[in-house]
Motif scaffolding. Sequence first.
Motif, PDB file in Angstrom:
ATOM      1  N   GLY A   1       0.777  -1.304  -0.157  1.00 24.28           N
ATOM      2  CA  GLY A   1       0.162   0.084  -0.080  1.00 24.28           C
ATOM      3  C   GLY A   1       0.978   1.162  -0.053  1.00 24.28           C
ATOM      4  N   PHE A   2       1.775   1.185   0.765  1.00 28.15           N
ATOM      5  CA  PHE A   2       2.923   2.292   0.798  1.00 28.15           C
ATOM      6  C   PHE A   2       3.366   2.788  -0.597  1.00 28.15           C
ATOM      7  N   PHE A   3       3.703   1.665  -1.187  1.00 29.68           N
ATOM      8  CA  PHE A   3       4.300   1.804  -2.685  1.00 29.68           C
ATOM      9  C   PHE A   3       3.503   2.377  -3.745  1.00 29.68           C
ATOM     10  N   VAL A   4       2.275   1.617  -3.587  1.00 31.71           N
ATOM     11  CA  VAL A   4       1.088   2.231  -4.441  1.00 31.71           C
ATOM     12  C   VAL A   4       0.784   3.670  -4.101  1.00 31.71           C
ATOM     13  N   GLY A   5       0.583   4.128  -2.941  1.00 28.68           N
ATOM     14  CA  GLY A   5       0.382   5.523  -2.613  1.00 28.68           C
ATOM     15  C   GLY A   5       1.620   6.219  -3.317  1.00 28.68           C
ATOM     16  N   GLN A   6       2.901   5.908  -2.973  1.00 27.32           N
ATOM     17  CA  GLN A   6       3.942   6.783  -3.740  1.00 27.32           C
ATOM     18  C   GLN A   6       3.773   6.937  -5.379  1.00 27.32           C
ATOM     19  N   VAL A   7       3.345   5.759  -5.787  1.00 26.50           N
ATOM     20  CA  VAL A   7       3.310   6.007  -7.335  1.00 26.50           C
ATOM     21  C   VAL A   7       2.235   6.815  -7.612  1.00 26.50           C
ATOM     22  N   MET A   8       0.994   6.724  -6.974  1.00 29.04           N
ATOM     23  CA  MET A   8      -0.295   7.655  -7.130  1.00 29.04           C
ATOM     24  C   MET A   8       0.332   9.084  -7.040  1.00 29.04           C
ATOM     25  N   ARG A   9       1.127   9.389  -5.844  1.00 32.47           N
ATOM     26  CA  ARG A   9       1.375  10.799  -5.784  1.00 32.47           C
ATOM     27  C   ARG A   9       2.203  11.387  -6.907  1.00 32.47           C
ATOM     28  N   GLU A  10       3.315  10.494  -7.156  1.00 31.45           N
ATOM     29  CA  GLU A  10       4.116  10.854  -8.040  1.00 31.45           C
ATOM     30  C   GLU A  10       3.482  10.937  -9.471  1.00 31.45           C
ATOM     31  N   THR A  11       2.447  10.446  -9.784  1.00 34.75           N
ATOM     32  CA  THR A  11       1.826  10.468 -11.016  1.00 34.75           C
ATOM     33  C   THR A  11       0.375  11.311 -10.998  1.00 34.75           C
ATOM     34  N   GLN A  12       0.251  11.881  -9.973  1.00 34.20           N
ATOM     35  CA  GLN A  12      -0.835  12.974  -9.381  1.00 34.20           C
ATOM     36  C   GLN A  12      -2.270  12.345  -9.536  1.00 34.20           C
ATOM     37  N   GLY A  13      -2.198  10.945  -9.175  1.00 32.97           N
ATOM     38  CA  GLY A  13      -3.648  10.258  -9.284  1.00 32.97           C
ATOM     39  C   GLY A  13      -3.712   9.690 -10.710  1.00 32.97           C
ATOM     40  N   LYS A  14      -3.127   9.889 -11.661  1.00 36.36           N
ATOM     41  CA  LYS A  14      -3.519   9.503 -13.033  1.00 36.36           C
ATOM     42  C   LYS A  14      -3.323   8.156 -13.288  1.00 36.36           C
ATOM     43  N   ALA A  15      -2.429   7.465 -12.709  1.00 38.93           N
ATOM     44  CA  ALA A  15      -2.223   6.046 -12.899  1.00 38.93           C
ATOM     45  C   ALA A  15      -3.197   5.274 -12.539  1.00 38.93           C
ATOM     46  N   ASN A  16      -3.446   4.113 -13.378  1.00 45.44           N
ATOM     47  CA  ASN A  16      -4.561   3.284 -13.165  1.00 45.44           C
ATOM     48  C   ASN A  16      -4.114   2.387 -12.100  1.00 45.44           C
ATOM     49  N   PRO A  17      -4.843   2.318 -11.020  1.00 42.01           N
ATOM     50  CA  PRO A  17      -4.542   1.738  -9.738  1.00 42.01           C
ATOM     51  C   PRO A  17      -4.205   0.188  -9.803  1.00 42.01           C
ATOM     52  N   LYS A  18      -5.309  -0.346 -10.775  1.00 42.13           N
ATOM     53  CA  LYS A  18      -5.089  -1.759 -11.096  1.00 42.13           C
ATOM     54  C   LYS A  18      -3.651  -2.245 -12.000  1.00 42.13           C
TER      55      LYS A  18
END
Length: 472
Positions: free
Chosen positions: A443-460
Amino acid sequence: MPLDPTRWEPVIGLEIHVQLKTKTKMFCRCENVWGEAPNTRTCPVCLAHPGTLPVPNRQAIEWAIRLGLALDCEIAPRSLFHRKNYFYPDLPKGYQISQYDSPIATRGRFSVPGPDGDREMGIVRAHLEEDAAKTIHVGGEGGRIHGAGASLVDFNRGGTPLVEIVTEPDVRSAEEARRFLGLLRQTVVELGISDAEMEKGSLRCDANVSVRETGETGYRTKTELKNMNSFKFVADGIDAELARQVELYEDGGEVVQETLHFDPRSGRISPLRSKEQAHDYRYFPEPDLVPVEPSPELVGRLRDELPELPAARIRRLEEEIGFDLALGLVTSGRDELFARVPGDDRRATANVLMNQLAGAGVDPARVNADELAKLIAARDAIPRAAFDEALAASGDEGFTAERYLAEAAITDEGEIDAVIDRILAANEGQVQAYRSGKEGLLGFFVGQVMRETQGKANPKVVNERLRERLRA
Ligand code: ADP
Ligand code: ZN
Ligand code: MG
């Protein structure tokens, strides 16, 4: 320019004309429509040919009663039509059929919710009349008669049913006048009796304005501001006139009773010279019409048919989302959609409807509320431009939020991998920990990626790729 409230108190009474959208005119069977070619909706009655007689429109009378009831008025068991005599080209009979000392509705009140609770405005009367024809002044400045080379008359409007509503001088600010008008507008729209559009002239407002010193009990001389054709101009006009009067008093002068014109472009106020200054209308009962005598059964039925009114809904919604949003939703006719959109964050939903959907020009009645709810729930996960685009399409046939959400998201694996690489490199400790069994760190890593992409990355996709890269 608000007045110093410790010194001056505004006193404002409104006179509002509402055109009824009956199929035919008030006293003849001409079609009652707006925007047709001039002088194509006329007949011997509304053109006042000799020997013609008026026949009242039953629908217009019922709707006037309906409006009277919505304003909590007493409905007169017997009211009269009078002739209001004046000479002007917009009035071929030489008089307007109106009501005078026995109007159809009297002594009502209209509750206006505000930030500090409800304020009740007294209604002096609401009466039925026919509209005059429309005069169009050409060659002058801004369509005014002053300086015009010619005046044209369109008789299509002549004979349109009108209800005139007169308030007590209970309004205490320009802003309150605007709120009153907005609520009254929405009320007549929901009663189904008028489209009440100020720019088309189907809702018109004159404002009577005076000021008095705070604490003073009597009223001072008023002036009358005529024909302001938008909510904003009504408020601006009143503010300008209040300021003018205060300045006069503070300079030791007096206000004279007169009819004024507010020019919204310059913000200037000038005296109006027209038929309106002539005050002796020589009213007398219209001999060609019998009194209006609605039965108690009819009035009772019309009362039973009244819907819940906007002011009541504002009060209900205010609890949930605050006053401003409640007012905005109701007066823009969006609260019906608001009620249909599911979701727990009610303020967020109200905000989107008011601040974004309103601007997107979408008809709220056409919006699929469940799809809109999905879009609102995902609004922080997609770029603003994509969200706006989706919102603008939310009233389209077959709209789905998913299509827009999928399109807006970054699904490109290469792009996501590049971000993941950077995150993993910057967090070596957490990578070690994960690999030695602390899988909760995903979850920590997912959160980092989402933040880096300003939420644009597809979470799946992010989840899948992260698991894979962390496995090694
Ligand atoms: P008039 O005889 O000039 O038509 P009315 O008494 O019929 O005046 O009132 C017309 C409108 O003016 C009403 O809306 C009323 O509330 C408002 N009004 C009356 N007196 C004042 C005042 N002193 N200041 C502001 N508005 C007023
Ligand atoms: Zn006609
Ligand atoms: Mg009057």
